[in-house]
Scaffold this motif. Sequence first.
Motif, PDB file in Angstrom:
ATOM      1  N   THR A   1      -7.794  26.869  -9.888  1.00  0.00           N
ATOM      2  CA  THR A   1      -8.606  26.320  -8.793  1.00  0.00           C
ATOM      3  C   THR A   1      -9.555  25.249  -9.302  1.00  0.00           C
ATOM      4  OG1 THR A   1      -8.518  28.430  -7.614  1.00  0.00           O
ATOM      5  CG2 THR A   1     -10.252  26.893  -6.987  1.00  0.00           C
ATOM      6  N   LYS A   2     -10.270  25.549 -10.380  1.00  0.00           N
ATOM      7  CA  LYS A   2     -11.243  24.594 -10.914  1.00  0.00           C
ATOM      8  C   LYS A   2     -10.566  23.314 -11.377  1.00  0.00           C
ATOM      9  CE  LYS A   2     -14.565  28.126 -12.363  1.00  0.00           C
ATOM     10  NZ  LYS A   2     -15.224  28.801 -13.521  1.00  0.00           N
ATOM     11  N   ARG A   3      -9.415  23.460 -12.023  1.00  0.00           N
ATOM     12  CA  ARG A   3      -8.727  22.261 -12.502  1.00  0.00           C
ATOM     13  C   ARG A   3      -8.240  21.412 -11.329  1.00  0.00           C
ATOM     14  NH1 ARG A   3      -3.537  20.431 -14.312  1.00  0.00           N
ATOM     15  NH2 ARG A   3      -3.840  18.901 -15.988  1.00  0.00           N
ATOM     16  N   GLY A   4      -7.708  22.050 -10.286  1.00  0.00           N
ATOM     17  CA  GLY A   4      -7.254  21.295  -9.129  1.00  0.00           C
ATOM     18  C   GLY A   4      -8.388  20.550  -8.453  1.00  0.00           C
ATOM     19  N   VAL A   5      -9.525  21.218  -8.268  1.00  0.00           N
ATOM     20  CA  VAL A   5     -10.679  20.570  -7.641  1.00  0.00           C
ATOM     21  C   VAL A   5     -11.213  19.455  -8.530  1.00  0.00           C
ATOM     22  CG1 VAL A   5     -13.050  20.916  -6.865  1.00  0.00           C
ATOM     23  CG2 VAL A   5     -11.305  22.632  -6.332  1.00  0.00           C
ATOM     24  N   ARG A   6     -11.293  19.725  -9.827  1.00  0.00           N
ATOM     25  CA  ARG A   6     -11.830  18.725 -10.752  1.00  0.00           C
ATOM     26  C   ARG A   6     -10.956  17.471 -10.784  1.00  0.00           C
ATOM     27  NH1 ARG A   6     -12.239  21.822 -14.622  1.00  0.00           N
ATOM     28  NH2 ARG A   6     -10.299  21.391 -15.736  1.00  0.00           N
ATOM     29  N   LEU A   7      -9.644  17.646 -10.814  1.00  0.00           N
ATOM     30  CA  LEU A   7      -8.758  16.474 -10.828  1.00  0.00           C
ATOM     31  C   LEU A   7      -8.905  15.652  -9.553  1.00  0.00           C
ATOM     32  CD1 LEU A   7      -5.421  17.840 -12.371  1.00  0.00           C
ATOM     33  CD2 LEU A   7      -7.098  16.340 -13.435  1.00  0.00           C
ATOM     34  N   GLN A   8      -9.053  16.320  -8.425  1.00  0.00           N
ATOM     35  CA  GLN A   8      -9.203  15.583  -7.167  1.00  0.00           C
ATOM     36  C   GLN A   8     -10.509  14.792  -7.132  1.00  0.00           C
ATOM     37  OE1 GLN A   8      -7.684  17.712  -3.406  1.00  0.00           O
ATOM     38  NE2 GLN A   8      -8.057  19.396  -4.805  1.00  0.00           N
ATOM     39  N   VAL A   9     -11.609  15.456  -7.451  1.00  0.00           N
ATOM     40  CA  VAL A   9     -12.922  14.804  -7.350  1.00  0.00           C
ATOM     41  C   VAL A   9     -13.061  13.695  -8.380  1.00  0.00           C
ATOM     42  CG1 VAL A   9     -15.398  15.152  -7.520  1.00  0.00           C
ATOM     43  CG2 VAL A   9     -13.986  16.862  -6.363  1.00  0.00           C
TER      44      VAL A   9
ATOM     45  N   ILE B   1       0.836  -1.200   0.000  1.00  0.00           N
ATOM     46  CA  ILE B   1       0.000   0.000   0.000  1.00  0.00           C
ATOM     47  C   ILE B   1       0.871   1.250   0.000  1.00  0.00           C
ATOM     48  CG2 ILE B   1      -1.709   1.306   1.323  1.00  0.00           C
ATOM     49  CD1 ILE B   1      -2.782  -1.379   2.327  1.00  0.00           C
ATOM     50  N   ILE B   2       1.908   1.264   0.809  1.00  0.00           N
ATOM     51  CA  ILE B   2       2.803   2.421   0.842  1.00  0.00           C
ATOM     52  C   ILE B   2       3.501   2.592  -0.506  1.00  0.00           C
ATOM     53  CG2 ILE B   2       4.895   3.356   1.904  1.00  0.00           C
ATOM     54  CD1 ILE B   2       4.028   2.034   4.501  1.00  0.00           C
ATOM     55  N   GLY B   3       3.888   1.476  -1.127  1.00  0.00           N
ATOM     56  CA  GLY B   3       4.494   1.558  -2.452  1.00  0.00           C
ATOM     57  C   GLY B   3       3.552   2.165  -3.468  1.00  0.00           C
ATOM     58  N   ALA B   4       2.261   1.867  -3.356  1.00  0.00           N
ATOM     59  CA  ALA B   4       1.288   2.446  -4.279  1.00  0.00           C
ATOM     60  C   ALA B   4       1.179   3.952  -4.096  1.00  0.00           C
ATOM     61  CB  ALA B   4      -0.077   1.794  -4.059  1.00  0.00           C
ATOM     62  N   MET B   5       1.402   4.437  -2.885  1.00  0.00           N
ATOM     63  CA  MET B   5       1.273   5.870  -2.629  1.00  0.00           C
ATOM     64  C   MET B   5       2.370   6.686  -3.305  1.00  0.00           C
ATOM     65  SD  MET B   5      -1.446   5.735  -0.959  1.00  0.00           S
ATOM     66  CE  MET B   5      -1.718   4.277  -1.983  1.00  0.00           C
ATOM     67  N   VAL B   6       3.517   6.054  -3.553  1.00  0.00           N
ATOM     68  CA  VAL B   6       4.600   6.761  -4.243  1.00  0.00           C
ATOM     69  C   VAL B   6       4.174   7.107  -5.665  1.00  0.00           C
ATOM     70  CG1 VAL B   6       7.012   6.592  -4.980  1.00  0.00           C
ATOM     71  CG2 VAL B   6       6.301   5.590  -2.806  1.00  0.00           C
ATOM     72  N   VAL B   7       3.325   6.282  -6.241  1.00  0.00           N
ATOM     73  CA  VAL B   7       2.887   6.477  -7.625  1.00  0.00           C
ATOM     74  C   VAL B   7       1.758   7.512  -7.712  1.00  0.00           C
ATOM     75  CG1 VAL B   7       2.006   5.278  -9.672  1.00  0.00           C
ATOM     76  CG2 VAL B   7       3.531   4.085  -8.090  1.00  0.00           C
ATOM     77  N   ALA B   8       0.947   7.620  -6.667  1.00  0.00           N
ATOM     78  CA  ALA B   8      -0.241   8.478  -6.716  1.00  0.00           C
ATOM     79  C   ALA B   8       0.131   9.951  -6.885  1.00  0.00           C
ATOM     80  CB  ALA B   8      -1.076   8.287  -5.457  1.00  0.00           C
ATOM     81  N   PRO B   9      -0.460  10.652  -7.870  1.00  0.00           N
ATOM     82  CA  PRO B   9      -0.100  12.056  -8.148  1.00  0.00           C
ATOM     83  C   PRO B   9      -1.085  13.049  -7.553  1.00  0.00           C
ATOM     84  CG  PRO B   9      -1.283  11.170 -10.017  1.00  0.00           C
ATOM     85  CD  PRO B   9      -1.311  10.100  -8.943  1.00  0.00           C
ATOM     86  N   LEU B  10      -1.496  12.852  -6.293  1.00  0.00           N
ATOM     87  CA  LEU B  10      -2.561  13.675  -5.726  1.00  0.00           C
ATOM     88  C   LEU B  10      -2.075  14.957  -5.067  1.00  0.00           C
ATOM     89  CD1 LEU B  10      -4.796  10.863  -4.219  1.00  0.00           C
ATOM     90  CD2 LEU B  10      -5.373  12.389  -6.101  1.00  0.00           C
ATOM     91  N   MET B  11      -0.779  15.077  -4.838  1.00  0.00           N
ATOM     92  CA  MET B  11      -0.279  16.276  -4.179  1.00  0.00           C
ATOM     93  C   MET B  11      -0.466  17.510  -5.068  1.00  0.00           C
ATOM     94  SD  MET B  11       3.515  17.050  -2.670  1.00  0.00           S
ATOM     95  CE  MET B  11       3.970  18.696  -2.116  1.00  0.00           C
ATOM     96  N   GLY B  12      -0.190  17.363  -6.358  1.00  0.00           N
ATOM     97  CA  GLY B  12      -0.295  18.498  -7.277  1.00  0.00           C
ATOM     98  C   GLY B  12      -1.668  19.138  -7.310  1.00  0.00           C
ATOM     99  N   PRO B  13      -2.738  18.372  -7.580  1.00  0.00           N
ATOM    100  CA  PRO B  13      -4.079  18.971  -7.586  1.00  0.00           C
ATOM    101  C   PRO B  13      -4.481  19.577  -6.256  1.00  0.00           C
ATOM    102  CG  PRO B  13      -4.095  16.856  -8.694  1.00  0.00           C
ATOM    103  CD  PRO B  13      -2.747  16.988  -8.062  1.00  0.00           C
ATOM    104  N   ALA B  14      -4.107  18.927  -5.141  1.00  0.00           N
ATOM    105  CA  ALA B  14      -4.474  19.461  -3.830  1.00  0.00           C
ATOM    106  C   ALA B  14      -3.825  20.816  -3.584  1.00  0.00           C
ATOM    107  CB  ALA B  14      -4.070  18.473  -2.735  1.00  0.00           C
ATOM    108  N   VAL B  15      -2.557  20.949  -3.948  1.00  0.00           N
ATOM    109  CA  VAL B  15      -1.848  22.207  -3.737  1.00  0.00           C
ATOM    110  C   VAL B  15      -2.301  23.261  -4.744  1.00  0.00           C
ATOM    111  CG1 VAL B  15       0.421  23.311  -3.846  1.00  0.00           C
ATOM    112  CG2 VAL B  15       0.159  21.129  -2.664  1.00  0.00           C
ATOM    113  N   SER B  16      -2.456  22.876  -6.012  1.00  0.00           N
ATOM    114  CA  SER B  16      -2.816  23.858  -7.036  1.00  0.00           C
ATOM    115  C   SER B  16      -4.210  24.427  -6.809  1.00  0.00           C
ATOM    116  CB  SER B  16      -2.728  23.227  -8.431  1.00  0.00           C
ATOM    117  OG  SER B  16      -3.640  22.151  -8.558  1.00  0.00           O
ATOM    118  N   ALA B  17      -5.136  23.638  -6.258  1.00  0.00           N
ATOM    119  CA  ALA B  17      -6.469  24.166  -5.974  1.00  0.00           C
ATOM    120  C   ALA B  17      -6.399  25.275  -4.935  1.00  0.00           C
ATOM    121  CB  ALA B  17      -7.385  23.036  -5.498  1.00  0.00           C
ATOM    122  N   SER B  18      -5.596  25.081  -3.902  1.00  0.00           N
ATOM    123  CA  SER B  18      -5.460  26.107  -2.863  1.00  0.00           C
ATOM    124  C   SER B  18      -4.681  27.318  -3.369  1.00  0.00           C
ATOM    125  CB  SER B  18      -4.760  25.510  -1.640  1.00  0.00           C
ATOM    126  OG  SER B  18      -5.520  24.452  -1.089  1.00  0.00           O
TER     127      SER B  18
END
Length: 446
Positions: free
Chosen positions: A164-172, A136-153
């Motif tokens: 903002t819209k693109r960051g929220v849209r990518l996350q949801v 599970i931890i190995g899978a988290m290295v691959v996940a690209p969720l940091m970018g959308p979370a930061v870019s939305a804020s």
Amino acid sequence: MRLVQVLIPKGTRSAVLDTLDDQGIDYAVFDEVGRGDFEAMVQFPVPPSGVEPVMDELIEAGIQEDAYTIVLSTETVVSQRLTALVERFPGLRISREELYARAQDLAPANSTFFAFLLLSTVIATTGLLLDSAATIIGAMVVAPLMGPAVSASVGTILDDPGMTKRGVRLQVVGLVAAIATAAVMGWLLRQTVLVPPGLDIRTIPQIAERTSPNFLSLFLALGSGIAGSLSIMRGSGSTLVGVAIAVALVPPAATSGLGIAFGLPGVSIAGAVLVVVNLLAINVSALTLFWVAGFKPLDAGAFEGVRASIVSRIVVIAVAIALLSIVLGAVTWTTFQTQAFEQQTRTELQQQFDEADIEGVELVSVTADYEPIDLLLGNEPRVNVLVGVPRDQEVPPDLAQRWDDQLTAEFDRDIVVRVGFIETQVSDGRTREQRPERLVSPGVSR
């Protein structure tokens, strides 16, 4: 340390250089011949936290906001005024222009984002079914969720609705796709021999952990959002921070999808609630930290409107988290109550055994079949007791009822007690050499 290069518009050279002199900044000036609207280019070193205030002063001196400006990270700067600049601009906070550029770089292309997210979900789903924390931890290295979370804020703080819209849209959309991917994968695996036909995924510890979320999960999400924002704001972004954000989102999403695949709505809903709570917590913590750090819109005139918008969004998200936290609170409270009941039951029965002091009789185990959902629905706790008894000793026929009466009176609730008996043998504590030899009569061979 940063090296700033700025084009000076015609007629403002003297004002710009005077401003740099007033700021105590060493600079170099080069004549500009490539573009007719500018007469020179100036470059100067400044600490990271000084880029934004110095640029604000230069804009007032005549530098155009849309002028050619480059901010470079430098290894070493030798300047007589460097010590004074560092003391004047302490801290490591980057400028809003640099923050904006970093946020853009962190949000990958749609195809790249969804490819990595779906691969991460497949790996995380496998790790959940295997009960493998390392997978599970190995899978988290691959996940690209940091970018959308930061870019939305960042888009919200700097008044860029598109970011903002693109960051929220990518996350949801990404997390919905993750849930769907886990559901499809779980359904396909059930059609093969890779998953036992009678498997109850609720008994897998890694899945059970995501189906009983509590307030500690909320702290994980808040800490992940703050860590992600701080790493970008200080210019020290790391994939390890992205792992923390992904841990709060991808495994619960995969758990929710597996709940759909195995026809367990409780698992699916619990995982989805955890995903939503963590998603909101990550975003509100990042948004709050950027706001507290003093970042302002690229357009100074939009500051008041953006501030009101930020406050309203933080309040809305906080209210949503508070409402969903009722679920977390209920799970936390019921889990504590059920675990405390089992511990108290075990202590009570062990005390009774110790007081009885019956030779050869041993209390092997005490377990309580009592889940949080049973507490909410008012179901009776079921206590299972396993007792070891020597073969030659009689067992009281009404032992289960006696303990039922005692525990019911102790906890003031109806309790069902089931007692199982096993035959025990206890050694005398001596080795073979210490035992007396038995005389064996001679036998007759046949």
